[in-house]
Write an enzyme that holds these catalytic residues in place. Structure first.
Site, PDB file in Angstrom:
ATOM      1  N   ASP A 128      16.595  -0.171  12.059  1.00  0.00           N
ATOM      2  CA  ASP A 128      15.769   0.994  12.422  1.00  0.00           C
ATOM      3  C   ASP A 128      16.584   2.141  13.018  1.00  0.00           C
ATOM      4  O   ASP A 128      16.061   2.970  13.768  1.00  0.00           O
ATOM      5  CB  ASP A 128      14.612   0.603  13.368  1.00  0.00           C
ATOM      6  CG  ASP A 128      13.667  -0.383  12.702  1.00  0.00           C
ATOM      7  OD1 ASP A 128      13.472  -0.268  11.486  1.00  0.00           O
ATOM      8  OD2 ASP A 128      13.144  -1.267  13.393  1.00  0.00           O
ATOM      9  N   ASN A 161      13.678   4.274   4.582  1.00  0.00           N
ATOM     10  CA  ASN A 161      12.744   3.250   5.079  1.00  0.00           C
ATOM     11  C   ASN A 161      11.585   3.937   5.775  1.00  0.00           C
ATOM     12  O   ASN A 161      11.721   5.049   6.279  1.00  0.00           O
ATOM     13  CB  ASN A 161      13.459   2.339   6.085  1.00  0.00           C
ATOM     14  CG  ASN A 161      12.560   1.208   6.581  1.00  0.00           C
ATOM     15  OD1 ASN A 161      11.827   0.601   5.796  1.00  0.00           O
ATOM     16  ND2 ASN A 161      12.599   0.925   7.870  1.00  0.00           N
ATOM     17  N   GLU A 163       1.189   6.989   6.939  1.00  0.00           N
ATOM     18  CA  GLU A 163       2.359   6.608   6.126  1.00  0.00           C
ATOM     19  C   GLU A 163       2.172   7.060   4.684  1.00  0.00           C
ATOM     20  O   GLU A 163       3.099   7.591   4.052  1.00  0.00           O
ATOM     21  CB  GLU A 163       2.557   5.081   6.151  1.00  0.00           C
ATOM     22  CG  GLU A 163       3.002   4.552   7.496  1.00  0.00           C
ATOM     23  CD  GLU A 163       3.331   3.066   7.483  1.00  0.00           C
ATOM     24  OE1 GLU A 163       4.198   2.668   8.254  1.00  0.00           O
ATOM     25  OE2 GLU A 163       2.717   2.300   6.701  1.00  0.00           O
ATOM     26  N   HIS A 210       8.864   3.100   8.898  1.00  0.00           N
ATOM     27  CA  HIS A 210       8.671   2.171  10.014  1.00  0.00           C
ATOM     28  C   HIS A 210       7.379   2.565  10.740  1.00  0.00           C
ATOM     29  O   HIS A 210       7.134   3.757  10.968  1.00  0.00           O
ATOM     30  CB  HIS A 210       9.872   2.259  10.964  1.00  0.00           C
ATOM     31  CG  HIS A 210       9.777   1.286  12.087  1.00  0.00           C
ATOM     32  ND1 HIS A 210      10.119  -0.049  11.948  1.00  0.00           N
ATOM     33  CD2 HIS A 210       9.329   1.438  13.361  1.00  0.00           C
ATOM     34  CE1 HIS A 210       9.897  -0.669  13.091  1.00  0.00           C
ATOM     35  NE2 HIS A 210       9.419   0.206  13.962  1.00  0.00           N
ATOM     36  N   LYS A 253      13.032  -8.012   4.869  1.00  0.00           N
ATOM     37  CA  LYS A 253      14.287  -8.758   4.993  1.00  0.00           C
ATOM     38  C   LYS A 253      15.367  -7.759   5.409  1.00  0.00           C
ATOM     39  O   LYS A 253      15.370  -6.621   4.939  1.00  0.00           O
ATOM     40  CB  LYS A 253      14.623  -9.316   3.598  1.00  0.00           C
ATOM     41  CG  LYS A 253      15.213 -10.693   3.584  1.00  0.00           C
ATOM     42  CD  LYS A 253      15.259 -11.224   2.154  1.00  0.00           C
ATOM     43  CE  LYS A 253      16.528 -11.958   1.829  1.00  0.00           C
ATOM     44  NZ  LYS A 253      16.930 -13.006   2.749  1.00  0.00           N
ATOM     45  N   SER A 280       0.829  -1.218   0.000  1.00  0.00           N
ATOM     46  CA  SER A 280       0.000   0.000   0.000  1.00  0.00           C
ATOM     47  C   SER A 280       0.863   1.267   0.000  1.00  0.00           C
ATOM     48  O   SER A 280       0.477   2.273  -0.605  1.00  0.00           O
ATOM     49  CB  SER A 280      -0.970   0.004   1.181  1.00  0.00           C
ATOM     50  OG  SER A 280      -0.291   0.224   2.392  1.00  0.00           O
ATOM     51  N   ASN A 281       2.031   1.237   0.635  1.00  0.00           N
ATOM     52  CA  ASN A 281       2.917   2.413   0.597  1.00  0.00           C
ATOM     53  C   ASN A 281       3.471   2.629  -0.810  1.00  0.00           C
ATOM     54  O   ASN A 281       3.549   3.763  -1.286  1.00  0.00           O
ATOM     55  CB  ASN A 281       4.068   2.260   1.596  1.00  0.00           C
ATOM     56  CG  ASN A 281       3.656   2.688   2.984  1.00  0.00           C
ATOM     57  OD1 ASN A 281       3.530   3.878   3.250  1.00  0.00           O
ATOM     58  ND2 ASN A 281       3.421   1.726   3.856  1.00  0.00           N
TER      59      ASN A 281
HETATM   60  C1  GAR Z   1       4.113  -0.593   6.749  1.00  0.00           C
HETATM   61  O1  GAR Z   1       3.298  -0.287   7.848  1.00  0.00           O
HETATM   62  C2  GAR Z   1       5.572  -0.292   7.059  1.00  0.00           C
HETATM   63  O2  GAR Z   1       5.734   0.784   7.948  1.00  0.00           O
HETATM   64  C3  GAR Z   1       5.992  -1.581   7.712  1.00  0.00           C
HETATM   65  O3  GAR Z   1       5.362  -2.587   6.974  1.00  0.00           O
HETATM   66  C4  GAR Z   1       4.124  -2.085   6.475  1.00  0.00           C
HETATM   67  C5  GAR Z   1       4.046  -2.397   4.995  1.00  0.00           C
HETATM   68  O4  GAR Z   1       2.776  -2.110   4.498  1.00  0.00           O
HETATM   69  N1  GAR Z   1       7.412  -1.707   7.688  1.00  0.00           N
HETATM   70  C6  GAR Z   1       8.108  -2.293   8.663  1.00  0.00           C
HETATM   71  O5  GAR Z   1       7.601  -2.823   9.620  1.00  0.00           O
HETATM   72  C7  GAR Z   1       9.617  -2.271   8.447  1.00  0.00           C
HETATM   73  N2  GAR Z   1      10.287  -2.526   9.676  1.00  0.00           N
HETATM   74  P1  GAR Z   1       2.502  -2.023   2.929  1.00  0.00           P
HETATM   75  O6  GAR Z   1       3.069  -3.298   2.316  1.00  0.00           O
HETATM   76  O7  GAR Z   1       1.010  -1.985   2.817  1.00  0.00           O
HETATM   77  O8  GAR Z   1       3.167  -0.791   2.423  1.00  0.00           O
END
Ligand code: GAR
Length: 196
Positions: A150, A107, A179, A109, A91, A13-14
């Protein structure tokens, strides 16, 4: 124009939110590739919708660590991107890859770092921990990728309330919304700094 590649593992989704801002003309940039360690994830579907080349590089396709890392670098070098954007990439990146691209990997988070970051804090685990701790606020952080998980300079944060009725899923949905608002802007602004 800013050129970047994306690495993602999940629903994407991001990634989609960033692509939509480019398509609408609000964000002037080119996304040149998607690297995914999961050939069937949502992010791969969005890349296909938008005609973005997909590279499936994982522990399965490249069981040897050095070959895995070489495959990642080969894509980054071939497209000569300014930035690599992690959008739910689950990963841990090889440290030599991070060193090689120092200051050029971003990134996002799903917490207000430095809280709820580091080993074991990713995806839904973060929201579970935030609720278990009784926090009243959470959010999302865009940061440069450093060698520790992180770590790295914080570029942007967005805050959301944690409601007494929240489940990890409802909190995740609220954090996702923020996000989607902050990531493309942080990429744009950092890209401007880099390229001058
Ligand atoms: C997001 O919330 C992102 O912040 C998190 O995974 C999700 C991915 O959502 N990332 C982490 O946890 C990295 N440590 P998405 O696939 O819908 O974008």
């Amino acid at each position: 124009m800013l050129k970047f590649g994306v690495m993602a593992s999940g629903s994407g989704s991001n990634f989609k939110a960033i692509l939509e801002r480019i398509r609408s003309g609000e964000f002037q940039a080119q996304c040149l590739f998607l690297i995914s360690n999961n050939g069937n994830c949502g992010a791969v579907g969005y890349a296909k919708d938008y005609g973005i080349p997909v590279f499936h590089i994982s522990g399965k396709t490249h069981p040897d660590g050095a070959a895995y890392e070489a495959a990642l670098l080969e894509v980054v070098d071939r497209f000569d991107v300014d930035l690599v954007v992690l959008a739910g990439y689950m990963k841990v990146l090889p440290s030599s890859f991070i060193k090689r691209l120092a200051g050029r990997i971003l990134n996002i988070h799903p917490s207000l770092l430095p809280k709820y970051g580091g080993k074991g804090f990713y995806g839904m685990h973060v929201h579970e921990a935030v609720i278990a701790a009784g926090e009243q606020e959470s959010g999302a952080t865009v940061h440069l990728v450093g060698e520790e998980i992180d770590s790295g300079r914080i570029l942007a944060q967005g805050r959301v309330p944690v409601l007494p009725t929240d489940t990890p899923e409802s909190l995740a949905a609220r954090v996702h919304e923020v996000e989607h608002q902050i990531y493309w802007k942080a990429i744009r602004d950092y890209g401007k700094c880099l390229k001058g």
